[in-house]
Design an enzyme around this catalytic site. Structure first.
Site, mmCIF file in Angstrom:
data_model
loop_
_atom_site.group_PDB
_atom_site.id
_atom_site.type_symbol
_atom_site.label_atom_id
_atom_site.label_comp_id
_atom_site.label_asym_id
_atom_site.label_seq_id
_atom_site.Cartn_x
_atom_site.Cartn_y
_atom_site.Cartn_z
ATOM 1 N N SER A 162 -6.477 67.933 23.642
ATOM 2 C CA SER A 162 -5.917 67.505 25.069
ATOM 3 C C SER A 162 -5.926 65.845 25.383
ATOM 4 C CB SER A 162 -7.157 67.889 25.936
ATOM 5 O OG SER A 162 -7.215 69.380 25.737
ATOM 6 N N GLU A 192 -8.507 61.483 27.706
ATOM 7 C CA GLU A 192 -9.727 61.852 26.892
ATOM 8 C C GLU A 192 -9.727 61.189 25.543
ATOM 9 O OE1 GLU A 192 -10.099 66.264 27.030
ATOM 10 O OE2 GLU A 192 -10.944 66.075 24.792
ATOM 11 N N ARG A 243 -17.090 65.605 28.814
ATOM 12 C CA ARG A 243 -16.453 64.737 27.649
ATOM 13 C C ARG A 243 -16.821 63.025 27.885
ATOM 14 N NH1 ARG A 243 -15.068 69.038 27.090
ATOM 15 N NH2 ARG A 243 -13.060 69.948 26.789
HETATM 16 C C1 LIG Z 1 -5.747 70.271 17.832
HETATM 17 C C2 LIG Z 1 -7.121 69.715 18.645
HETATM 18 C C3 LIG Z 1 -7.928 70.350 19.297
HETATM 19 C C4 LIG Z 1 -9.003 69.892 19.933
HETATM 20 N N1 LIG Z 1 -9.872 70.628 20.880
HETATM 21 C C5 LIG Z 1 -10.984 70.215 21.411
HETATM 22 C C6 LIG Z 1 -11.753 70.889 22.239
HETATM 23 O O1 LIG Z 1 -11.368 72.233 22.412
HETATM 24 N N2 LIG Z 1 -12.695 70.323 22.658
HETATM 25 C C7 LIG Z 1 -13.069 69.202 22.623
HETATM 26 O O2 LIG Z 1 -14.149 68.576 23.218
HETATM 27 N N3 LIG Z 1 -12.395 68.167 21.854
HETATM 28 C C8 LIG Z 1 -11.044 68.714 21.327
HETATM 29 N N4 LIG Z 1 -10.432 67.893 20.377
HETATM 30 C C9 LIG Z 1 -10.864 66.597 20.318
HETATM 31 C C10 LIG Z 1 -11.417 66.284 18.876
HETATM 32 O O3 LIG Z 1 -11.570 67.408 18.125
HETATM 33 C C11 LIG Z 1 -13.241 66.055 19.269
HETATM 34 O O4 LIG Z 1 -13.051 65.010 19.992
HETATM 35 C C12 LIG Z 1 -13.843 65.736 17.988
HETATM 36 O O5 LIG Z 1 -15.361 65.578 18.244
HETATM 37 C C13 LIG Z 1 -13.470 64.333 17.247
HETATM 38 O O6 LIG Z 1 -14.025 64.122 16.171
HETATM 39 P P1 LIG Z 1 -13.800 63.158 15.026
HETATM 40 O O7 LIG Z 1 -14.814 63.464 13.857
HETATM 41 O O8 LIG Z 1 -12.278 63.485 14.547
HETATM 42 O O9 LIG Z 1 -13.990 61.889 15.765
HETATM 43 P P2 LIG Z 1 -12.877 60.772 15.922
HETATM 44 O O10 LIG Z 1 -11.666 60.974 16.600
HETATM 45 O O11 LIG Z 1 -12.878 60.086 14.541
HETATM 46 O O12 LIG Z 1 -13.717 59.589 16.786
HETATM 47 C C14 LIG Z 1 -14.107 60.039 18.218
HETATM 48 C C15 LIG Z 1 -15.028 58.851 18.872
HETATM 49 O O13 LIG Z 1 -16.119 59.375 18.158
HETATM 50 C C16 LIG Z 1 -16.797 58.160 17.712
HETATM 51 N N5 LIG Z 1 -17.485 58.759 16.346
HETATM 52 C C17 LIG Z 1 -16.853 59.200 15.313
HETATM 53 N N6 LIG Z 1 -17.824 59.549 14.452
HETATM 54 C C18 LIG Z 1 -18.845 58.786 14.850
HETATM 55 C C19 LIG Z 1 -20.357 58.330 14.218
HETATM 56 N N7 LIG Z 1 -20.582 59.075 12.954
HETATM 57 N N8 LIG Z 1 -20.921 57.547 14.757
HETATM 58 C C20 LIG Z 1 -20.525 56.994 15.827
HETATM 59 N N9 LIG Z 1 -19.637 57.243 16.290
HETATM 60 C C21 LIG Z 1 -18.836 58.141 16.033
HETATM 61 C C22 LIG Z 1 -15.495 57.213 17.236
HETATM 62 O O14 LIG Z 1 -15.913 55.732 17.419
HETATM 63 C C23 LIG Z 1 -14.719 57.535 18.575
HETATM 64 O O15 LIG Z 1 -15.092 57.006 19.721
HETATM 65 C C24 LIG Z 1 -9.402 68.395 19.685
HETATM 66 C C25 LIG Z 1 -8.475 67.727 18.945
HETATM 67 C C26 LIG Z 1 -7.123 68.222 18.197
HETATM 68 C C27 LIG Z 1 -6.410 67.475 17.360
#
Ligand SMILES: Cc1cc2nc3c(=O)[nH]c(=O)nc-3n(C[C@H](O)[C@H](O)[C@H](O)COP(=O)(O)OP(=O)(O)OC[C@H]3O[C@@H](n4cnc5c(N)ncnc54)[C@H](O)[C@@H]3O)c2cc1C
Length: 351
Positions: free
Chosen positions: A251, A347, A176
């Site tokens: 998580s 996380e 992570r």
């Molecule tokens: C129901 C649920 C289940 C999940 N299961 C998992 C799992 O199984 N495994 C797992 O690893 N995660 C899981 N997650 C967490 C999440 O889905 C991941 O971390 C995902 O990659 C976040 O993507 P996002 O586009 O929503 O990013 P955001 O939440 O918007 O941002 C996350 C981080 O990435 C950065 N970021 C986002 N986009 C960019 C970009 N284009 N350029 C630079 N930085 C950027 C942001 O600044 C921030 O630091 C889960 C979340 C939920 C709600």
């Protein structure tokens, strides 16, 4: 080659909002506002915009907001890139290289890959969020991590709009973690990612009950990537709450790694302890087990709670403020520390 909505995309232009609600821009769906919200349509526009002097020095790039907790209004600028599409840039021997726009939905990419017979990310099915965020925390699930398919990415410097390529060895991927959570935190907007997928995939089934589930759902002794994706989705749907129905960010804490000595002490007291010895040393424990043992499974405090089926997931019962969820997370950390002497590290990114 696939390019989604190329004609439509060119019609988009940057959208900017002042003092805007961000409730629908993150999956906890708590109420908060941002001073400025900028949505960029594509990479060219992002470069142009970021080359100009910034309106705020406090800038954060967001994707789908599925790993964020806003504890207060955001006193700065949130930036989102809404580019879409993927294209095969090379297909040779055992591999295919696919370039994907950062704003593309992660699960859409997985679905496309599986439908085309390309393997490597089927275990990461149904993880919410965008492709651009996948490298940031090296998403992982069911025994597979994003770093295993990562080839390279393009990113735009938030300070001057210049473009830079990053390759595997530069990203410091870990559990992570990537350099974008370390020394390059909040310094770049990732605009596209290249993944290297297998043209003749082998499935990874040695995690939890994935193998049994894939076999029983498909009726096959040796499931293929379609079967693995179907099984992962089925398991996730039964275990994890849908953020559209119950605000959450998956998580909340990372699974902690403790020393072998500490683990042996705990194993004497708790015979049902679950553990994963680590190659690099130490023993990984499921944070969910610790939280459940500390008595928090199903715990409710005001409008914030711990999911009754999955102790690692903090939830917004409807009208929670981000601060309420944060306070609950601190209470959990404090209790787990008191009982087990183990610090839990979030996380989720707390803002
Ligand atoms: C129901 C649920 C289940 C999940 N299961 C998992 C799992 O199984 N495994 C797992 O690893 N995660 C899981 N997650 C967490 C999440 O889905 C991941 O971390 C995902 O990659 C976040 O993507 P996002 O586009 O929503 O990013 P955001 O939440 O918007 O941002 C996350 C981080 O990435 C950065 N970021 C986002 N986009 C960019 C970009 N284009 N350029 C630079 N930085 C950027 C942001 O600044 C921030 O630091 C889960 C979340 C939920 C709600």
């Amino acid at each position: 080659m696939i390019k989604c909505s190329e004609a439509v995309k060119e019609l988009y232009i940057m959208i900017q909002y002042n003092n805007h609600s961000i409730k629908e821009f993150h999956t906890f769906h708590t109420d908060a506002r941002t001073r400025l919200l900028t949505i960029l349509a594509n990479e060219k526009e992002a470069q142009q915009y970021l080359s100009k002097p910034a309106e705020s020095t406090n800038r954060l790039v967001i994707g789908g907001g599925s790993n964020l907790l806003f504890t207060r209004d955001f006193e700065g600028e949130l930036i989102q890139i809404d580019n879409k599409g993927f294209e095969i840039i090379e297909e040779k021997g055992l591999w295919v290289w696919v370039k994907v726009a950062a704003g593309e939905n992660w699960n859409t990419l997985v679905q496309w890959a599986v439908e085309h017979g390309y393997g490597g990310i089927e275990n990461l099915s149904y993880i919410p969020g965008t492709v651009g965020a996948a490298p940031v925390q090296n998403i992982g699930a069911y025994g597979v991590e994003f770093k295993e398919v990562f080839n390279s990415l393009e990113a735009i410097d938030l300070a001057d709009g210049s473009k830079q390529n990053f390759y595997l060895q530069e990203l410091d991927f870990d559990y992570r973690y990537s350099i974008f959570k370390g020394s390059l935190k909040n310094k770049f907007l990732i605009s596209s990612v290249v993944v290297k997928l297998a043209r003749y995939p082998k499935v990874t089934l040695d995690y939890g009950n994935l193998k049994e589930m894939a076999q029983s759902m498909s009726g096959k002794k040796i499931p293929d990537i379609v079967d693995v994706r179907n099984a992962v989705i089925a398991i996730r749907k039964t275990k994890l709450p849908n953020p559209d129905e119950l605000g959450n960010a998956g998580s909340f804490f990372k699974n902690p790694i403790i020393t072998h000595e500490h683990f042996d002490d705990m194993a004497e007291l708790y015979h049902d302890i679950v553990s994963y010895p680590q190659k690099g040393g130490g023993v990984k424990l499921p944070a969910a087990w610790l939280i459940e043992k500390a008595g928090f499974k199903g715990f409710v405090s005001g409008q914030a709670g711990v999911h009754p089926k999955h102790a690692l997931i903090l939830i917004n019962l409807g009208k929670a403020q981000g601060g309420e969820i944060y306070q609950l997370s601190q209470l959990i950390q404090q209790k787990v520390m008191e009982i087990f002497g183990i610090p839990l590290e979030p996380e989720v990114i707390i803002l």
